[in-house]
Design a protein around this motif. Structure first.
Motif, PDB file in Angstrom:
ATOM      1  N   ASN A 157       0.853  -1.197   0.000  1.00 24.07           N
ATOM      2  CA  ASN A 157       0.000   0.000   0.000  1.00 24.07           C
ATOM      3  C   ASN A 157       0.886   1.244   0.000  1.00 24.07           C
ATOM      4  O   ASN A 157       1.862   1.325   0.745  1.00 24.07           O
ATOM      5  N   LEU A 158       0.540   2.201  -0.835  1.00 25.13           N
ATOM      6  CA  LEU A 158       1.358   3.413  -0.939  1.00 25.13           C
ATOM      7  C   LEU A 158       1.376   4.192   0.376  1.00 25.13           C
ATOM      8  O   LEU A 158       2.343   4.907   0.669  1.00 25.13           O
ATOM      9  N   LYS A 176     -11.302   4.995   1.443  1.00 28.21           N
ATOM     10  CA  LYS A 176     -11.139   5.295   0.020  1.00 28.21           C
ATOM     11  C   LYS A 176     -12.467   5.707  -0.604  1.00 28.21           C
ATOM     12  O   LYS A 176     -13.460   4.990  -0.506  1.00 28.21           O
ATOM     13  N   ALA A 231      -7.134   2.763  -9.347  1.00 26.92           N
ATOM     14  CA  ALA A 231      -6.626   2.472 -10.707  1.00 26.92           C
ATOM     15  C   ALA A 231      -7.499   3.148 -11.750  1.00 26.92           C
ATOM     16  O   ALA A 231      -8.030   2.532 -12.667  1.00 26.92           O
ATOM     17  N   GLY A 268      -6.751   6.717 -12.809  1.00 24.00           N
ATOM     18  CA  GLY A 268      -6.152   7.916 -13.411  1.00 24.00           C
ATOM     19  C   GLY A 268      -6.400   9.161 -12.594  1.00 24.00           C
ATOM     20  O   GLY A 268      -6.292  10.278 -13.094  1.00 24.00           O
ATOM     21  N   ALA A 289      -4.921   9.531  -9.356  1.00 24.29           N
ATOM     22  CA  ALA A 289      -3.809   9.619  -8.400  1.00 24.29           C
ATOM     23  C   ALA A 289      -4.228   9.363  -6.952  1.00 24.29           C
ATOM     24  O   ALA A 289      -3.645   9.926  -6.027  1.00 24.29           O
ATOM     25  N   GLY A 336      -3.853   6.752  -4.889  1.00 22.47           N
ATOM     26  CA  GLY A 336      -2.794   6.202  -4.048  1.00 22.47           C
ATOM     27  C   GLY A 336      -1.687   7.214  -3.794  1.00 22.47           C
ATOM     28  O   GLY A 336      -1.192   7.336  -2.670  1.00 22.47           O
ATOM     29  N   ASP A 347      -2.855   9.690  -1.230  1.00 19.12           N
ATOM     30  CA  ASP A 347      -2.807   9.115   0.125  1.00 19.12           C
ATOM     31  C   ASP A 347      -1.375   9.182   0.665  1.00 19.12           C
ATOM     32  O   ASP A 347      -1.152   9.534   1.831  1.00 19.12           O
ATOM     33  N   ASP A 405       3.687  11.087  -9.144  1.00 17.70           N
ATOM     34  CA  ASP A 405       2.608  12.056  -8.895  1.00 17.70           C
ATOM     35  C   ASP A 405       2.581  12.571  -7.453  1.00 17.70           C
ATOM     36  O   ASP A 405       1.806  13.463  -7.133  1.00 17.70           O
ATOM     37  N   THR A 445      -1.730   1.695 -15.025  1.00 15.67           N
ATOM     38  CA  THR A 445      -0.903   2.744 -15.629  1.00 15.67           C
ATOM     39  C   THR A 445       0.235   2.097 -16.430  1.00 15.67           C
ATOM     40  O   THR A 445       0.603   2.563 -17.510  1.00 15.67           O
TER      41      THR A 445
HETATM   42  P1  ATP Z   1      -2.437   7.571 -11.287  1.00 13.34           P
HETATM   43  O1  ATP Z   1      -3.449   8.580 -11.682  1.00 13.34           O
HETATM   44  O2  ATP Z   1      -1.302   8.162 -10.480  1.00 13.34           O
HETATM   45  O3  ATP Z   1      -1.995   6.698 -12.421  1.00 13.34           O
HETATM   46  P2  ATP Z   1      -4.284   5.580 -10.436  1.00 13.34           P
HETATM   47  O4  ATP Z   1      -5.583   6.242 -10.126  1.00 13.34           O
HETATM   48  O5  ATP Z   1      -4.175   5.009 -11.811  1.00 13.34           O
HETATM   49  O6  ATP Z   1      -3.129   6.607 -10.213  1.00 13.34           O
HETATM   50  P3  ATP Z   1      -4.204   4.307  -7.861  1.00 13.34           P
HETATM   51  O7  ATP Z   1      -5.639   4.302  -7.516  1.00 13.34           O
HETATM   52  O8  ATP Z   1      -3.359   5.312  -7.184  1.00 13.34           O
HETATM   53  O9  ATP Z   1      -4.014   4.421  -9.458  1.00 13.34           O
HETATM   54  O10 ATP Z   1      -3.605   2.854  -7.554  1.00 13.34           O
HETATM   55  C1  ATP Z   1      -3.163   1.962  -8.490  1.00 13.34           C
HETATM   56  C2  ATP Z   1      -2.708   0.645  -7.839  1.00 13.34           C
HETATM   57  O11 ATP Z   1      -1.969   0.868  -6.638  1.00 13.34           O
HETATM   58  C3  ATP Z   1      -3.878  -0.227  -7.470  1.00 13.34           C
HETATM   59  O12 ATP Z   1      -3.785  -1.375  -8.234  1.00 13.34           O
HETATM   60  C4  ATP Z   1      -3.749  -0.530  -5.994  1.00 13.34           C
HETATM   61  O13 ATP Z   1      -3.841  -1.898  -5.681  1.00 13.34           O
HETATM   62  C5  ATP Z   1      -2.383  -0.007  -5.592  1.00 13.34           C
HETATM   63  N1  ATP Z   1      -2.457   0.779  -4.326  1.00 13.34           N
HETATM   64  C6  ATP Z   1      -1.571   0.731  -3.335  1.00 13.34           C
HETATM   65  N2  ATP Z   1      -1.892   1.590  -2.357  1.00 13.34           N
HETATM   66  C7  ATP Z   1      -3.017   2.208  -2.733  1.00 13.34           C
HETATM   67  C8  ATP Z   1      -3.833   3.192  -2.121  1.00 13.34           C
HETATM   68  N3  ATP Z   1      -3.556   3.722  -0.931  1.00 13.34           N
HETATM   69  N4  ATP Z   1      -4.909   3.621  -2.818  1.00 13.34           N
HETATM   70  C9  ATP Z   1      -5.190   3.102  -4.036  1.00 13.34           C
HETATM   71  N5  ATP Z   1      -4.465   2.158  -4.629  1.00 13.34           N
HETATM   72  C10 ATP Z   1      -3.374   1.691  -3.999  1.00 13.34           C
END
Ligand code: ATP
Length: 290
Positions: free
Chosen positions: A67-68, A92, A97, A99, A101, A103, A106, A137, A178
């Motif tokens: 987890n981030l 959350k 996942a 787009g 940001a 994670g 957070d 990001d 991503t």
């Molecule tokens: P970005 O816009 O930066 O590409 P994103 O929206 O595509 O981000 P996130 O929701 O940040 O993607 O998360 C992508 C992956 O990271 C997920 O597959 C998830 O399992 C993992 N992850 C780890 N920690 C977190 C967190 N705190 N919140 C969301 N996803 C997390």
């Protein structure tokens, strides 16, 4: 008790260009970033017992070192030799996942909180330097507001605020990694690039039509063929009063910019009923800094 409650804001990309692939595997980008009034909530508590414990409302999210939030906490605990522990509740709401940001935001909130809770005295620049170790990001998520992101996304320039408007968000019922999108992007074969500088000028002038004409996201060339629903949602918004509609980041979330709140609300309800989107939110541009 030492405890902090924070909001980690979501972002969209009002423009996104990729200039090329670097030797280290990352891509050089030029992106116009904007925070929204859509957020995850974090409750961070200092405990006597060492260790980092995470509880979250999403059962499928890891609560370990994947987890981030954990990664950001561990980075600071190690760097500043923090002996106490942390209990972190993560609620959350930002689609995962998608787009937006979620994670990264957070992680940024955790860095901000640890700096406060342990009186580390870190400047914003120093927090951003630490943040980029977690993700490209994260520095922007610490900065917030309207900004130009260059390099891998970590080189930031504050821009004049995006003019106030309503932002309709719709995430279709698919998750997009991503890595998949950047892995399949053929930068040399792109037929056109968005005019990011022109977009910034239009935005500074408060010219919504100019902004709509110059908005562009090169990652749509990968994500839309894989998930045509993205284009359908864009059309749906454009036919219902959006000034402009585009995919955010690597997708699949689509946003529509509206100057007319009634049209935005009407489309919000229609999208909720349509089954085209798993998540629908209505926000505005939100420039509150940490
Ligand atoms: P970005 O816009 O930066 O590409 P994103 O929206 O595509 O981000 P996130 O929701 O940040 O993607 O998360 C992508 C992956 O990271 C997920 O597959 C998830 O399992 C993992 N992850 C780890 N920690 C977190 C967190 N705190 N919140 C969301 N996803 C997390």
């Amino acid at each position: 008790m030492r405890e902090l409650r924070l909001r980690a804001l979501a972002k969209i990309n009002l423009a996104l260009d990729v200039l090329g692939k670097r030797e280290d595997g990352y891509h050089d980008v030029r992106m116009v970033m904007q925070t929204l009034n859509i957020f995850d909530k974090l409750n961070i508590k200092v405990t006597k017992e060492p260790g980092i414990r995470i509880v979250t409302n999403l059962s499928y999210l890891p609560v370990n070192e994947n987890n981030l939030v954990y990664k950001a906490a561990k980075l600071l605990v190690d760097e500043f030799e923090i002996k106490e522990g942390l209990d972190i509740d993560l609620y959350k709401y930002i689609p995962v996942a998608a787009g937006m940001a979620g994670g990264s935001s957070d992680a940024a909130a955790v860095i901000f909180a640890i700096n406060k809770l342990f009186h580390l005295g870190l400047t914003l620049d120093r927090m951003m330097e630490l943040g980029v170790k977690i993700g490209a990001d994260v520095p922007y998520c610490l900065m917030r507001g309207t900004a130009l992101a260059e390099g891998i996304g970590e080189r930031l320039t504050r821009l004049p605020a995006c003019p106030q408007c309503f932002v309709l968000i719709a995430k279709p019922p698919v998750n997009v990694s991503t890595k998949f999108v950047y892995g399949n992007l053929k930068v040399d074969e792109l037929s056109s690039h968005p005019d990011v500088d022109g977009f910034i000028e239009a935005m500074a002038a408060g010219d919504f039509n100019g902004m709509a004409n110059l908005m562009g996201n090169v990652l749509e060339s990968v994500t839309i063929p894989a998930y045509p629903i993205i284009d359908q949602i864009k059309q749906f918004m454009m036919e219902r009063g959006a000034v402009g509609a585009m995919m955010s980041g690597s997708g699949p979330t689509v946003f529509g910019l509206y100057t007319d709140l009634t049209a935005a609300k009407q489309t919000f309800y229609e999208l909720k009923k349509s089954h085209m989107a798993a998540v629908v939110y209505l926000s505005d541009v939100y420039n509150v800094t940490y």
